[in-house]
Design an enzyme around this catalytic site. Structure first.
Site, PDB file in Angstrom:
ATOM      1  CD  GLU A  15      -5.595   1.460  -3.271  1.00  0.00           C
ATOM      2  OE1 GLU A  15      -6.691   1.577  -2.905  1.00  0.00           O
ATOM      3  OE2 GLU A  15      -4.487   1.689  -2.250  1.00  0.00           O
ATOM      4  CG  HIS A  74      -1.973   1.105   1.133  1.00  0.00           C
ATOM      5  ND1 HIS A  74      -1.792   2.329   1.499  1.00  0.00           N
ATOM      6  CD2 HIS A  74      -3.347   1.094   0.814  1.00  0.00           C
ATOM      7  CE1 HIS A  74      -2.731   3.011   1.311  1.00  0.00           C
ATOM      8  NE2 HIS A  74      -3.600   2.204   0.800  1.00  0.00           N
TER       9      HIS A  74
HETATM   10  P1  PGA Z   1      -9.759   5.897  -0.138  1.00  0.00           P
HETATM   11  O1  PGA Z   1      -8.408   4.728   0.286  1.00  0.00           O
HETATM   12  O2  PGA Z   1     -10.867   4.989  -0.335  1.00  0.00           O
HETATM   13  O3  PGA Z   1     -10.039   6.421   1.359  1.00  0.00           O
HETATM   14  O4  PGA Z   1      -9.290   6.739  -0.979  1.00  0.00           O
HETATM   15  C1  PGA Z   1      -8.104   3.634  -0.355  1.00  0.00           C
HETATM   16  C2  PGA Z   1      -7.067   3.077   0.136  1.00  0.00           C
HETATM   17  O5  PGA Z   1      -5.997   3.743   0.392  1.00  0.00           O
HETATM   18  O6  PGA Z   1      -6.967   1.875  -0.058  1.00  0.00           O
END
Ligand code: PGA
Length: 249
Positions: free
Chosen positions: A162, A94
């Site tokens: 992401e 992440h």
């Molecule tokens: P968010 O986070 O939906 O709050 O943007 C997603 C993540 O970091 O997995």
């Protein structure tokens, strides 16, 4: 596939009220039971509840990170422990782990190798705002994906795309741009993994019940990794319901 990432949020009370709210909103009647709904609560809550109890048993349980080894590694949780606790998946790589805890590709590769064929890995990748502005998103993703090169990947191997600038910001790329990137990610992994695996690819970054459908309609978007919006049981159930009615996979 929809996965909730609670990050470092929650309490015993919140977990109980979350499930109550989720179960009221969740559309059980029209639910396609093949959909993977994952919950990555803080791991300290993993065995705090009877996961076989009907209010909890719709979900697959996972963790937000794992260590690649065991023994003298204070604070770490190993893959063997995840198996012992009957976890279904682990997020790795992440952007918050990369940025706050200085995790690099070499370490994330070790984590992937220790999970592979044992616990489903959910590998997060994504570019920063600056990299996006420079138009080098694909180069950055290709570089992050180097860790799969030559690996025989498990069928369950999953990637969450992401964009760092979309996380928690309320900003998102256009759905068609996400679709193009997801196709690119699938192609790169297929070309570079030893078994030419085409991975499941989730989108993550400011997914809500308001915008989820626009992403799920795209061909190469196989689901979502949801942060902030997953902290509310009602909202998360709405996102699952939308996925169920849009995708049915
Ligand atoms: P968010 O986070 O939906 O709050 O943007 C997603 C993540 O970091 O997995």
């Amino acid at each position: 596939m929809i996965i909730a990432n609670w990050k470092c949020n929650g309490s015993t009370e919140m977990v109980l009220s979350w499930f109550e709210a989720y179960n009221i909103e969740f559309n059980f009647e029209n639910y396609d039971f093949d959909i993977f709904i994952g919950l990555a609560l803080p791991s300290i809550y993993l065995n705090h509840f009877d996961r076989e109890d009907s209010q909890f048993n719709f979900a697959e349980w996972g963790v937000q990170d794992v260590d690649h080894s065991d023994g003298s590694r204070t604070g770490a949780i190993s893959v063997d422990m995840l198996i012992d606790m009957e976890c279904d998946f682990s997020i790795i790589g992440h952007s918050e782990r990369r940025q706050i805890f200085n995790e690099d590709n070499d370490l994330i590769k070790e984590k992937l190798k220790s999970l592979n064929n044992r616990i489903m890995p959910v590998l997060c990748i994504g570019e920063t705002k600056e990299e996006n502005d420079k138009g080098i998103t694909k180069d950055i993703l290709k570089n992050q994906l180097e860790i799969v090169n030559g690996l025989e990947l498990d069928e369950s191997f999953t990637i969450a795309y992401e964009p760092v600038w979309a996380i928690g910001s309320g900003l998102t790329p256009e759905p068609k741009d996400i679709n193009e990137i997801h196709k690119y990610i699938k192609d790169v992994v297929q070309s570079n993994s030893a078994n030419n695996l085409i991975p499941t690819v989730l989108y993550g970054g400011s997914v809500t019940d308001k915008n989820a459908e626009s992403f799920f309609k795209e061909e190469f978007v196989d689901g979502a990794l949801v942060g902030g919006a997953s902290l509310d049981g009602t909202t998360f159930a709405k996102i699952v319901n939308i996925f169920n009615s849009t995708k049915k996979t």
